[in-house]
Design a protein around this motif. Structure first.
Motif, short mmCIF file in Angstrom:
data_model
loop_
_atom_site.label_atom_id
_atom_site.label_comp_id
_atom_site.label_asym_id
_atom_site.label_seq_id
_atom_site.Cartn_x
_atom_site.Cartn_y
_atom_site.Cartn_z
N ARG A 13 0.83 -1.21 0.00
CA ARG A 13 0.00 0.00 0.00
C ARG A 13 0.87 1.26 0.00
O ARG A 13 0.62 2.20 -0.76
N HIS A 320 1.95 12.63 11.97
CA HIS A 320 1.41 12.22 10.67
C HIS A 320 0.91 10.80 10.80
O HIS A 320 1.66 9.90 11.17
N LEU A 321 -0.35 10.61 10.47
CA LEU A 321 -0.99 9.31 10.66
C LEU A 321 -0.94 8.50 9.36
O LEU A 321 -1.20 9.02 8.28
N HIS A 322 -0.61 7.24 9.51
CA HIS A 322 -0.62 6.32 8.37
C HIS A 322 -1.42 5.08 8.77
O HIS A 322 -0.89 4.15 9.39
N LEU A 323 -2.68 5.10 8.43
CA LEU A 323 -3.56 3.97 8.71
C LEU A 323 -3.42 2.96 7.58
O LEU A 323 -3.29 3.33 6.41
N ARG A 340 8.09 14.61 13.10
CA ARG A 340 9.33 15.34 12.81
C ARG A 340 9.44 16.46 13.84
O ARG A 340 8.43 17.09 14.15
N ARG B 13 -7.29 14.11 -7.11
CA ARG B 13 -6.30 13.04 -7.00
C ARG B 13 -5.34 13.29 -5.83
O ARG B 13 -5.07 12.39 -5.03
N LEU B 17 -4.84 11.14 -2.43
CA LEU B 17 -3.53 10.60 -2.02
C LEU B 17 -3.19 11.03 -0.59
O LEU B 17 -2.56 10.29 0.16
N THR B 20 -5.87 8.97 1.89
CA THR B 20 -5.82 7.51 2.03
C THR B 20 -5.07 7.09 3.30
O THR B 20 -5.56 6.24 4.05
N PRO B 21 -3.91 7.69 3.61
CA PRO B 21 -3.24 7.31 4.86
C PRO B 21 -4.03 7.69 6.11
O PRO B 21 -3.75 7.17 7.18
N LEU B 22 -4.99 8.58 5.98
CA LEU B 22 -5.84 8.92 7.12
C LEU B 22 -7.02 7.95 7.24
O LEU B 22 -7.90 8.13 8.08
N GLY B 23 -7.04 6.95 6.37
CA GLY B 23 -8.09 5.94 6.44
C GLY B 23 -9.38 6.37 5.75
O GLY B 23 -10.42 5.73 5.94
N GLU B 25 -12.02 7.10 2.58
CA GLU B 25 -12.37 6.59 1.25
C GLU B 25 -12.95 7.74 0.44
O GLU B 25 -13.44 8.71 1.01
N ALA B 272 5.82 21.77 3.33
CA ALA B 272 5.21 22.20 4.59
C ALA B 272 5.00 20.97 5.46
O ALA B 272 4.93 19.85 4.98
N GLU B 273 4.92 21.23 6.73
CA GLU B 273 4.76 20.12 7.68
C GLU B 273 3.51 19.31 7.35
O GLU B 273 3.51 18.09 7.41
N THR B 274 2.44 19.99 6.96
CA THR B 274 1.20 19.32 6.55
C THR B 274 0.79 19.92 5.20
O THR B 274 0.80 21.14 5.06
N GLU B 278 -4.01 17.56 2.83
CA GLU B 278 -4.36 16.94 4.11
C GLU B 278 -5.11 17.94 4.99
O GLU B 278 -6.11 17.58 5.63
N ARG B 282 -8.64 17.62 6.87
CA ARG B 282 -8.78 17.80 8.32
C ARG B 282 -9.84 18.87 8.61
O ARG B 282 -10.64 18.71 9.54
N LEU B 287 -11.22 17.83 12.11
CA LEU B 287 -10.08 17.28 12.84
C LEU B 287 -9.14 18.44 13.17
O LEU B 287 -9.20 19.50 12.53
N PRO B 288 -8.25 18.26 14.15
CA PRO B 288 -7.28 19.33 14.43
C PRO B 288 -6.46 19.62 13.16
O PRO B 288 -6.06 18.68 12.46
N SER B 291 0.21 21.45 11.34
CA SER B 291 1.15 22.57 11.26
C SER B 291 1.41 22.96 9.80
O SER B 291 1.56 22.11 8.93
#
Lengths: 364, 364
Positions: A13, A320-323, A340, B13, B17, B20-23, B25, B272-274, B278, B282, B287-288, B291
């Motif tokens: 993934r 940073h979350l990776h589910l 970080r 897209r 991307l 997806t790591p935040l779970g 869909e 950037a940090e985020t 993302e 959020r 969500l919070p 940074s």
């Protein structure tokens, strides 16, 4: 360009997430229709040794790689005879057998703990006449996350430990009174370009990795690079390889290597200029490798068995979350968080907060 | 949690991307079966105002957002009455009409170039008795990347410029002799938390964005934050918003705002940090917020109309490629590259290299 991956778990993934922006497509072979990478490419659902599916994979993928080392030898050989496979079957064959692995380390002068092959209670007893207690008995194959391992504290433990293995061939090795566990993630491309990430310092509990921290400028970096270079060159290796090491008083001793992207390198997603996942793809596609320079001070915390509340985790600065999109289950890795920080002190604090969240949901 | 997105282009897209790591869909509504985000979620293929598809989208998504501002008002209203939609229809309605937008800026004391509404040749001539040449005639709606715009150098240009618009309502505005173009990406969550990214300094050519560079500690940061805060609060805005500004001698003048993630914020993926993608998620999921601190010195270069060879691009140190999986076509944005450097000087050199690659393939 289409990349085939044997396995569609979280490593596949994260490879796919790294490869999509490079314009790559993915095809996965995995027995589970629910495997967590499936949504990011084309899934082939069935056994890893299903000849029809393997033929499809070989035909449709420009290059094949895998996310675990326990690929049956005949599968690796079949794929390698039909398409490009990286890393090559030889690395798999060695990595999936602890005895071959230790022998290989020995042959290329990488220090290991003292060890001996075991295929009967008698050979175990014999081995322990030269090794000191405590020692660890491990099945030669199929072991991961501490499974198939027994600690031998005295001669009294030998019979029960051997019986637990139910006759499978094993290796016994001296317990290493290490100061710390580290790993080095290295990458070698088809053209032979090699890059190394800064050392990861790893914390295991119950045989499972819990925390990895990037250690830029570690005094052991050079020794680790020298060992892993030897592995890469001797195996004519292509892709990411992780070498796990014990440090004892300024010396490194090899524990094992993984011929794939590795949990102790997950911090590279945010914590390195190029992640291990992208560099694995660059390596197997013979693209220039990306910089492995650290970005800030980075660490990773695994979530095992359960998930924290997303809002609690994301409230931790820089987290940073990776589910992995996997149903929580006892002892199962379901997510990680990377973080970080500007300083090592700040990093320690953030890691503590993440680890506390991880402990709350950990059922192992 | 499932996020619905109107549109399945590169912005959708990159949102997918990041999510997806935040779970999360994703479900996309887009007229094109080939739209480049489709593979990263569930595509609904059809017109944006197809009532059946909109009902499906509203029913299946926990929250709906979009990747462009030209969503028909009735579509935005329909969705908002059936599910959560962020940002709200009001922001869309204003952003898609240059006259409403400028009036809104005016009403909340954000300076703009002098402007006037135009709905006939007579009203254009009338307006130009008070505005100076050069000026720009722009259609009120449907304009992007410089489309639907005419430069008015003198009274001789009025008739032909008006005829080019074929009778659609327009706005004429004074040309701003700016020193530079900047934009500020800001984020506001459902709970009202607000964060700002460092200013982007933007270079356009032919009406299309070519290069954006993160300007940490820019002297104009505070003024930009004050203007964009006013926008966010007055609109009760939720999500990422980009405000494009001209700088003239230490003063900022608003050009336009985009109620969505924005091309001038693509450097935030690595820089950037985020990332803006993302943080948009959020924000709309309450969500919070993450940074927005810069990571190194970052910039982005767009690839328009054609793609560089991947191996050439990745050979540039620190270059990160983001392909959109779109067939190259004249004037079409098909990829961008971001780059991070330790110093501004190194950044300039790397941007030059990337821009040279972009120019080689640019057919516009």
């Amino acid at each position: 360009m289409r990349v085939g991956i044997l396995g569609a778990g979280q490593l596949a993934r994260m490879i796919a997430l790294a490869g999509t922006p490079l314009g790559l497509e993915f095809i996965f072979l995995d027995p589970s229709a629910d495997a967590c990478a499936n949504k990011l490419g084309e899934p082939l659902i069935g056994d890893y040794n299903d000849p029809k599916l393997l033929a499809q994979l070989a035909e449709r993928a420009d290059v094949v790689t895998y996310e675990f080392e326990n690929v049956p030898a005949e599968v690796a050989e079949f794929l390698a005879s039909h398409t490009q496979v990286h890393p090559a079957p030889k690395a798999l064959a060695i990595a999936q057998d602890r005895l071959l692995e230790k022998t290989f380390f020995h042959d290329i002068d990488i220090p290991t703990p003292a060890y001996a092959a075991v295929d009967s209670l008698e050979s175990l007893e014999q081995a322990m006449t030269t090794l000191c207690y405590p020692a660890i008995l491990k099945s030669r194959t199929q072991g991961y996350d501490g499974k198939g391992q027994s600690l031998l504290k005295s001669a009294d433990d030998l019979k029960s430990a051997w019986e637990l293995l139910q006759g499978v061939p094993a290796v016994v090795e001296a317990f290493v009174p290490f100061n710390r566990e580290v790993s080095i993630i290295a990458v070698r491309s088809v053209s032979g370009e090699i890059v190394f990430y800064p050392l990861s310092e790893n914390l295991h509990r119950g045989g499972i990795l819990r925390v990895s921290e990037c250690r830029a400028d570690d005094p052991m970096q050079q020794q680790a690079e020298s060992y892993v270079s030897r592995l890469l060159e001797e195996l004519d290796y292509v892709g990411v390889l992780a070498l796990e090491l014990f440090e004892m008083d300024g010396h490194l001793v090899a524990n094992e290597f993984a011929p794939r992207v590795h949990n102790s390198g997950h911090w590279t997603i945010e914590g390195a200029e190029t992640s291990q996942f992208e560099n694995h793809l660059r390596a197997i596609l013979d693209l220039p490798l990306g910089s492995t320079a650290p970005v800030g001070n980075a660490a990773m915390v695994n979530f095992i068995g359960g998930l924290p509340k997303t809002e609690e985790l994301l409230a931790i600065p820089h987290a940073h979350l990776h589910l992995y999109d996997k149903a929580p289950r006892k002892g199962r890795k379901v997510a990680h968080a990377t973080v970080r920080a500007e300083s090592r002190e700040q990093l320690s604090e953030l890691v503590k907060k993440l680890a506390a969240l991880a402990d709350q949901v950990d059922d192992s």
